[in-house]
Write an enzyme that holds these catalytic residues in place. Sequence first.
Site, short mmCIF file in Angstrom:
data_model
loop_
_atom_site.label_atom_id
_atom_site.label_comp_id
_atom_site.label_asym_id
_atom_site.label_seq_id
_atom_site.Cartn_x
_atom_site.Cartn_y
_atom_site.Cartn_z
N PRO A 216 0.83 -1.22 0.00
CA PRO A 216 0.00 0.00 0.00
C PRO A 216 0.86 1.27 0.00
O PRO A 216 0.54 2.23 -0.71
CB PRO A 216 -0.81 -0.11 1.30
CG PRO A 216 -0.81 -1.56 1.64
CD PRO A 216 0.49 -2.11 1.13
N GLN B 191 3.89 1.61 -1.27
CA GLN B 191 4.46 1.77 -2.63
C GLN B 191 3.43 2.40 -3.57
O GLN B 191 3.73 3.33 -4.31
CB GLN B 191 4.79 0.40 -3.22
CG GLN B 191 6.02 -0.26 -2.67
CD GLN B 191 6.15 -1.66 -3.26
OE1 GLN B 191 5.85 -1.89 -4.43
NE2 GLN B 191 6.56 -2.61 -2.46
N GLU C 63 -8.25 26.17 27.43
CA GLU C 63 -7.44 25.04 26.93
C GLU C 63 -6.65 25.41 25.67
O GLU C 63 -5.62 24.81 25.39
CB GLU C 63 -8.33 23.82 26.66
CG GLU C 63 -9.27 23.89 25.46
CD GLU C 63 -10.60 24.60 25.74
OE1 GLU C 63 -10.67 25.37 26.72
OE2 GLU C 63 -11.56 24.39 24.97
N GLY D 181 -19.72 23.46 24.59
CA GLY D 181 -20.74 22.66 23.91
C GLY D 181 -21.85 23.55 23.39
O GLY D 181 -21.92 24.75 23.69
N LYS E 52 12.93 -1.83 0.23
CA LYS E 52 11.92 -2.01 -0.83
C LYS E 52 11.33 -0.67 -1.24
O LYS E 52 11.18 -0.38 -2.43
CB LYS E 52 10.79 -2.88 -0.28
CG LYS E 52 10.79 -4.26 -0.85
CD LYS E 52 9.48 -4.92 -0.53
CE LYS E 52 9.56 -6.36 -0.94
NZ LYS E 52 8.44 -7.14 -0.46
N GLU F 147 -30.65 29.45 25.09
CA GLU F 147 -30.22 28.49 24.07
C GLU F 147 -30.94 27.16 24.27
O GLU F 147 -31.19 26.42 23.31
CB GLU F 147 -28.69 28.27 24.17
CG GLU F 147 -28.15 27.28 23.15
CD GLU F 147 -26.63 27.11 23.21
OE1 GLU F 147 -25.97 27.74 24.07
OE2 GLU F 147 -26.10 26.33 22.40
N HIS G 193 -12.10 29.72 26.32
CA HIS G 193 -11.57 28.37 26.11
C HIS G 193 -10.10 28.40 26.55
O HIS G 193 -9.19 28.52 25.72
CB HIS G 193 -11.69 27.97 24.64
CG HIS G 193 -13.10 27.65 24.26
ND1 HIS G 193 -13.65 26.41 24.48
CD2 HIS G 193 -14.07 28.41 23.73
CE1 HIS G 193 -14.91 26.41 24.08
NE2 HIS G 193 -15.19 27.61 23.62
N CYS H 40 -16.38 27.65 29.03
CA CYS H 40 -17.39 28.19 28.13
C CYS H 40 -18.80 27.69 28.52
O CYS H 40 -19.39 28.23 29.44
CB CYS H 40 -17.03 27.86 26.68
SG CYS H 40 -17.83 28.99 25.54
N1 GLN Z 1 -23.38 27.26 23.45
C1 GLN Z 1 -22.75 28.27 24.24
C2 GLN Z 1 -22.72 29.62 23.54
O1 GLN Z 1 -22.85 29.70 22.36
C3 GLN Z 1 -21.36 27.85 24.63
C4 GLN Z 1 -20.43 27.80 23.48
C5 GLN Z 1 -19.18 27.00 23.75
O2 GLN Z 1 -19.12 26.26 24.72
N2 GLN Z 1 -18.19 27.12 22.90
O3 GLN Z 1 -22.54 30.63 24.19
#
Ligand code: GLN
Length: 594
Positions: free
Chosen positions: A221, A223, A548, A390, A254, A441, A546, A417
């Site tokens: 694969p 090659q 992170e 989320g 090879k 939301e 965020h 967030c």
């Molecule tokens: N849903 C939420 C907002 O829009 C949080 C967004 C997120 O966690 N990135 O504010």
Amino acid sequence: MTKNDLLASAGDSSDDTEFYTPMPDGYRPGRTRYVFVLGTVMSGLGKGIFSSSLARVLQAKGLAVAPVKLEGYLNRDSGTLNPYRHGEVFVLDDGTECDMDLGTYERMLDQDLTHRNFTTSGQILSRVLEKERRGDFLGRDVQMIPHVIGEVKLHLRELALTTRADVVFVEIGGTAGDVENAYYLEAIRQMAFEEGDGKCCFVALTYLVAPPTLGEQKSKPAQLGIKRLMESGIMPHLIACRAQQPVTHKVREKLALYSGVPFERVFSMHDCESVYFVSDMLRGAGVDQVVCALLGLDDRVERFDRGAKHHAWDTYVRRVRQASPSVTIGVTGKYTSLRDSYASIIQALEHSGVHLGAKVKIEWIDSSDLTDDTVAERLEGVDGVIVPGGFGTRGVEGKIACVRHVREQHIPYLGLCYGLQIAVIEYARHVCGLDRANSTEIDQATPDPVIDVLPSQHGVTDLGGSMRLGGNDIAVHPGTIFSRLYGEPETVRLRFRHRYEVNPAYVERMEQAGLIFSGRAPDTPIMQVLELSAEQHPYFLATQAHAELTSRPTAPDAMFLGLVRAAMIHAGRTIVDEPQGVRPGQGEPQNCGS
Ligand code: GLN
């Protein structure tokens, strides 16, 4: 016409020449070197990790490097992609929503990147069509070659020019043979010709299968994959073989034979325990020396020993290797079956763990299964909890149950967030007595919309690129845990991606009930960080940002560090060492595009 004549007429859109190749003003072909990293056989080979690790090794030699990822899809950016299909959406300081590989580049090179370090076919085509409407190509039929390809070359050269990089690392998304990246291959093939001999280096990443029934590595694969690349007119200078086990001498021979790449340039890049070991593996195999020799970079390389700047990095890599007692952090989310959806959180936890001498074990918790009745059992043995970002309603009640449990049971908590918004809803319901408090939301008809849409979002109808995005300063409230964690600065800069916020109408009421808002937007009433005091809870912090995304190996994010430290105390572990010189997610001040 000589090549120089051709280049002199570059960008001329008249009918006299076919040689349309727009150059940015002041660009000198041949000054910048390019390393193109291409995938064969299959996706998911870790091109980003390879490319960033090699860039890291060259950076350590004193060379200025700039990475760029070229994506084949037609989306303008990664913002509208489902993380479950494509990994997390990474956000740059300038607000670009991009592929998670950009996170790998930022962490590996400790550089803040910009929109110039990323593009998609959607962006390239849009730019060409805008130019067409402006009349830039008047009289010509606009074609894939030369116009679309010209735009790709322009993007790479603009990056080279603005960063003044010695070496630009170009990662092409997808695999050789894909329809959607074929024009990128043609663009870089042309570029190697235009930049001149010895200025560009093609690296083919490939994969060696080893079916358990055969008990040996098979090269066919690989090659065929490389052959496919050569059909595009690209002859690799180097082959990097990804495999589970070290690639055998026979298989390397090879591959060398079939591809025409010298045996010494066919490298084994087998799996290793941490992505941070790859740069050592590359150096050990001599890949950096081969690349520098091919690109004539030896005279630009610093002669002295790798320099103090890299000492912190080496210490980090050494500490990753050291076995350490583990601490368990629960992460509740929607995409827990696919680790790529939370790549930066995994990394940020590792950075903090390594600094504190602990191995962080992540327990993935599907929030759709959680209720007030099941949460205690599900969180058994967990020393700290993260509720990550989320969207939408799924699993929200489970997350609220989770935050209630960790708040009441004094388990360390970090909300990111959505995790801040969930903490506010939970506090409003169970401490302030607003039983039906919610985010609009989730429930448009809630009597207590403690989380509501940002004023700037009213009237926004497009979903792509329209959230509150990118780096923003947070005004730090003195005397708070948040302030102490970051070393008592006036402001901390973190990255955002959200549409909703804490409803300012409820802030006073929540403060009276004991919630502390320790970080706010400097000029607007947007709450960015909240916490409970040390008397109320061992560690309860949440941020609208965020955090992170800006954690780096040698500069872990302070809120993550605080969480892991608190979790270690919760687990009764000893903290080996306090980190030195933690910066709140700010990269080394290197120019990497503007
Ligand atoms: N849903 C939420 C907002 O829009 C949080 C967004 C997120 O966690 N990135 O504010």
